[in-house]
Design a protein around this motif. Structure first.
Motif, mmCIF file in Angstrom:
data_model
loop_
_atom_site.group_PDB
_atom_site.id
_atom_site.type_symbol
_atom_site.label_atom_id
_atom_site.label_comp_id
_atom_site.label_asym_id
_atom_site.label_seq_id
_atom_site.Cartn_x
_atom_site.Cartn_y
_atom_site.Cartn_z
ATOM 1 N N ALA A 86 0.656 -1.299 0.052
ATOM 2 C CA ALA A 86 0.160 0.099 -0.129
ATOM 3 C C ALA A 86 0.914 1.267 -0.053
ATOM 4 O O ALA A 86 0.711 2.172 -0.532
ATOM 5 C CB ALA A 86 -1.076 -0.044 1.267
ATOM 6 N N ILE A 129 -7.761 3.580 -2.286
ATOM 7 C CA ILE A 129 -7.751 2.063 -2.067
ATOM 8 C C ILE A 129 -9.139 1.587 -1.794
ATOM 9 O O ILE A 129 -9.935 2.216 -1.039
ATOM 10 C CB ILE A 129 -7.073 1.970 -0.709
ATOM 11 N N LEU A 149 -3.670 -0.835 6.654
ATOM 12 C CA LEU A 149 -3.743 0.546 5.574
ATOM 13 C C LEU A 149 -3.667 1.774 6.482
ATOM 14 O O LEU A 149 -2.670 2.360 6.037
ATOM 15 C CB LEU A 149 -5.086 0.331 5.085
#
Length: 210
Positions: A86, A129, A149
Motif C-alpha cells: 500500500a 484504496i 492500511l
C-alpha cells in the motif's frame, strides 16, 4: 451457678454493608468497550453531480473471499505484505496530482519517494484504496486489513513530517490537541501533512458467494 448465655451477633446491618459494597464495585469497576473503527461517511452528492473519471491505475483493489484469502489487484497476497504494498502504491508519484489547497492546478509529487512508475498511481491525493469483501468472510480479517492500511498512511505521514519539521506527525498532532486545537502553527502543519497524504479508503458493497 448461673448459666451464661452466648452473646448474639447483630446481623441487622449486614444487608446495608453488602449493598454499599455492591455500589462501590459498580462505580469503581471499568468495563472494556469495543469502539470499532472510526469511519466518516461521505455526504450525499447533489442530484446533478457528475463523478470524476478515475484511472484504473489510481485504484488499489483489495478483495477478501469467503475463505478469508486476500487479493490485491487480482493477485494473492499475505496480510504481512499489505502495508508495504500500500505504501508503494500511495507514494509512487508517477504523474500529476489534483490541485492542493491554494493551487490552481495539480503538480507532480515533489516529496514522494516511490518508483515513479507510470503504470501505478499518479499522486497520493489521487491514490484510492478500494476494499471489497465477501459476506461470508470474517470481520476480524477486515479489521486487520484496515489496520494495515492505516499503518501505511501513518508511516508515510510520519516520514514526511520528520523530513520537514523534525517531528513525527503523531507528535505534531498530539501537541496540537494538547493546545486545545488553538495553536495555528501546529494546525497548519497537521493540515499540510494530511493534504499531502490524504487517507482515501473506500468500501464496496459486500459480494454474495454461492
Amino acid at each position: 451457678m448461673a448459666r451464661r448465655e452466648n452473646p448474639e451477633i447483630n446481623a441487622g446491618s449486614m444487608a446495608d454493608i453488602a449493598f454499599l459494597l455492591l455500589i462501590f464495585f459498580l462505580v469503581t469497576t471499568t468495563m472494556d468497550v469495543d469502539s470499532g473503527i472510526s469511519m466518516k461517511l461521505p455526504e450525499k452528492p447533489p442530484a446533478n453531480y457528475d463523478p470524476p473519471k478515475i484511472k484504473e491505475k489510481n485504484i488499489f483493489e483489495i478483495s477478501i473471499n469467503r475463505n478469508n484469502d486476500l487479493f490485491v489487484d487480482g493477485d494473492v497476497m499475505e496480510l504481512k505484505d499489505l502495508k508495504e504494498a500500500a505504501k508503494k502504491f500511495i507514494d509512487n508519484g508517477g504523474g500529476v496530482g489534483n490541485p492542493m489547497p491554494g493551487e490552481e492546478k495539480g503538480k507532480e509529487c515533489d516529496y514522494c519517494t516511490g518508483d515513479r512508475n507510470p503504470e501505478s498511481s499518479d499522486h497520493p491525493n489521487k491514490a484510492i484504496i478500494s476494499i471489497e469483501s465477501d459476506r461470508a468472510s470474517d470481520y476480524e480479517v477486515y479489521v486487520s486489513i484496515q489496520n494495515e492500511l492505516r499503518r501505511a498512511y501513518a508511516e508515510l505521514r510520519n516520514g514526511l513530517a520528520m523530513k520537514k519539521y523534525n517531528m513525527s506527525f503523531a507528535e505534531i498532532e498530539s501537541a496540537y490537541k494538547k493546545s486545545g486545537n488553538k495553536d495555528k502553527n501546529l494546525e497548519a502543519k497537521v493540515k499540510e501533512i494530511k493534504n499531502s497524504y490524504p487517507q482515501i479508503i473506500t468500501d464496496l458493497d459486500p459480494t454474495e458467494s454461492e
